[in-house]
Design a protein around this motif. Structure first.
Motif, mmCIF file in Angstrom:
data_model
loop_
_atom_site.group_PDB
_atom_site.id
_atom_site.type_symbol
_atom_site.label_atom_id
_atom_site.label_comp_id
_atom_site.label_asym_id
_atom_site.label_seq_id
_atom_site.Cartn_x
_atom_site.Cartn_y
_atom_site.Cartn_z
ATOM 1 N N LYS A 84 98.859 -29.660 49.455
ATOM 2 C CA LYS A 84 99.290 -30.697 50.418
ATOM 3 C C LYS A 84 98.109 -31.560 50.854
ATOM 4 C CE LYS A 84 103.708 -30.410 52.106
ATOM 5 N NZ LYS A 84 104.567 -29.433 52.740
ATOM 6 N N GLY A 85 98.309 -32.871 50.897
ATOM 7 C CA GLY A 85 97.266 -33.789 51.348
ATOM 8 C C GLY A 85 96.118 -33.885 50.361
ATOM 9 N N ASN A 86 96.341 -33.386 49.138
ATOM 10 C CA ASN A 86 95.316 -33.374 48.098
ATOM 11 C C ASN A 86 94.067 -32.590 48.519
ATOM 12 O OD1 ASN A 86 94.751 -34.005 45.455
ATOM 13 N ND2 ASN A 86 93.551 -35.840 46.005
ATOM 14 N N GLU A 87 94.261 -31.584 49.398
ATOM 15 C CA GLU A 87 93.143 -30.754 49.845
ATOM 16 C C GLU A 87 93.323 -29.326 49.335
ATOM 17 O OE1 GLU A 87 92.941 -30.987 54.123
ATOM 18 O OE2 GLU A 87 91.738 -32.817 54.002
ATOM 19 N N ILE A 88 92.215 -28.633 49.127
ATOM 20 C CA ILE A 88 92.313 -27.221 48.720
ATOM 21 C C ILE A 88 92.680 -26.431 49.975
ATOM 22 C CG2 ILE A 88 91.065 -25.237 47.772
ATOM 23 C CD1 ILE A 88 89.450 -27.296 46.100
ATOM 24 N N GLN A 89 93.894 -25.909 49.970
ATOM 25 C CA GLN A 89 94.468 -25.317 51.180
ATOM 26 C C GLN A 89 94.203 -23.811 51.237
ATOM 27 O OE1 GLN A 89 95.811 -26.922 53.612
ATOM 28 N NE2 GLN A 89 96.400 -28.913 52.762
ATOM 29 N N LEU A 90 93.707 -23.347 52.377
ATOM 30 C CA LEU A 90 93.511 -21.908 52.575
ATOM 31 C C LEU A 90 94.863 -21.186 52.496
ATOM 32 C CD1 LEU A 90 91.660 -19.520 53.308
ATOM 33 C CD2 LEU A 90 92.004 -20.082 55.713
ATOM 34 N N THR A 91 95.893 -21.817 53.036
ATOM 35 C CA THR A 91 97.218 -21.179 53.028
ATOM 36 C C THR A 91 97.684 -20.894 51.594
ATOM 37 O OG1 THR A 91 97.724 -22.392 55.033
ATOM 38 C CG2 THR A 91 99.580 -21.369 53.920
ATOM 39 N N ASP A 92 97.435 -21.835 50.679
ATOM 40 C CA ASP A 92 97.835 -21.615 49.274
ATOM 41 C C ASP A 92 97.104 -20.400 48.696
ATOM 42 O OD1 ASP A 92 99.410 -23.837 49.461
ATOM 43 O OD2 ASP A 92 98.050 -25.174 48.379
ATOM 44 N N ALA A 93 95.807 -20.299 48.984
ATOM 45 C CA ALA A 93 95.022 -19.172 48.464
ATOM 46 C C ALA A 93 95.496 -17.856 49.093
ATOM 47 C CB ALA A 93 93.538 -19.403 48.753
ATOM 48 N N LEU A 94 95.839 -17.896 50.377
ATOM 49 C CA LEU A 94 96.328 -16.675 51.043
ATOM 50 C C LEU A 94 97.636 -16.212 50.416
ATOM 51 C CD1 LEU A 94 95.538 -17.567 54.776
ATOM 52 C CD2 LEU A 94 94.541 -15.678 53.467
#
Ligand code: UTP
Length: 300
Positions: free
Chosen positions: A223-233
């Motif tokens: 989301k937002g073209n950012e590396i998301q901590l939530t995705d990794a979690l």
């Protein structure tokens, strides 16, 4: 394993708080007279953290200088006999040994955490977002460390939020709950209200196992073209159990203007040195009739 290290990401661009954040990080915005990030470092220290790293961006200097010694200022305060203030200034640099790592580009919270990989090594670690302050009897990070001590796996700090703001947070889908501890089934980053599996939102505090780093290395921008901590979690959850601890305390998002103003008022009211004068001012101000308040609003 014990949690002794903490990461404070403070390299975001702070676009919601421009122009104040053009030349200084939002983490340095003062609440009353103390920069936001100092409250956060104090929370880490009070939670038993021994080693701390701040992930900084372009505006690194202000944060680094704040936690460093300032000999010239200390001498001046000593000369003027301002011993109380001298002690306050010295206390800041004596709080804890702070390390820094630079995130060269603001590629997202997940990427900021990845910048701390070498510092953290192979231990569980705490994450305290640099723009979230929580007023709590027991420091929130300590509450999470206690949950970690019991579960020995990743624990995320959460609270219930109103429907209207669900789309601003990472939201937890849980399979069971035991008092304030939820067993997480899934995480959704900034869902619409219809997509949201609950109102339980991730609010700026985490204890994470080091396995997250390998995952972050392979996590594409979300989301937002950012590396998301939530995705990794979410990927980490395929490898280990994960819990969400509903922490007690009031949380303020300093990165948004209303959160900043609320924190300013409430922290001022909690301060012995200005409480009475400020309370008197607020009461008198609010007693003015509506017309008068309108006049003040347009006076600018
Ligand atoms: P936010 O999403 O609130 O920060 O990140 P932001 O991107 O600076 O805010 P806006 O939306 O532009 O106003 C939460 C925390 O993660 C850090 C921020 O500094 C903040 O403490 N962060 C975010 C990083 O360190 N690096 C990033 O690339 C993004």
């Amino acid at each position: 394993m014990e949690v002794k290290k903490a990461v404070i990401p403070a390299a975001g661009l702070g676009t919601r708080f421009l122009p104040a954040t053009k030349a200084q990080p939002k983490e340095m915005l003062p609440i009353v007279d103390t920069p936001t990030i100092q409250y956060i470092v104090e929370e880490a220290v009070m939670s038993g953290i021994e080693d701390l790293i701040i992930v900084t961006g372009r505006h690194k200097r202000a944060i680094e200088d704040h936690f460093d010694k300032h000999l010239e200022l200390e001498l001046a305060l000593e000369r003027k006999g301002k011993h109380g203030m001298l002690e306050t200034v010295q206390d800041i640099s004596n709080l804890i040994n702070v390390h820094y790592v630079r995130q060269k580009e603001a590629k997202g919270l997940g990427h900021a955490i990845l910048c701390a990989k070498t510092f953290v090594g192979n231990e569980p670690f705490a994450v305290l977002l640099g723009d979230d302050i929580v007023r709590a009897k027991k420091p929130v990070t300590k509450q999470l460390i206690e949950a970690f001590a019991e579960k020995q796996t990743t624990v995320i700090g959460v609270q219930e939020v109103e429907d209207e703001v669900v789309h601003k947070y990472g939201i937890v889908d849980y399979s069971s709950s035991d008092e304030d501890l939820y067993k997480i089934r899934n995480l959704v980053e900034k869902p619409s209200l219809e997509e949201a599996p609950s109102n339980i939102a991730i609010l700026g505090r985490y204890i994470i196992t080091p396995e997250i780093f390998d995952i972050l290395e392979d996590t594409p921008p979300g989301k937002g073209n950012e590396i998301q901590l939530t995705d990794a979690l979410q990927t980490l959850m395929e490898q280990e159990e994960m819990y969400a601890q509903a922490f007690s305390g009031k949380r303020y998002d300093i990165g948004n203007k209303l959160g900043f103003l609320e924190a300013t008022v409430e922290f001022a009211l909690a301060r012995d040195d200005i409480r009475e004068d400020f309370k008197k001012y607020l009461i008198e101000f609010l007693q003015q009739d509506t017309d008068m308040l309108e006049e003040i609003a347009v006076a600018e």
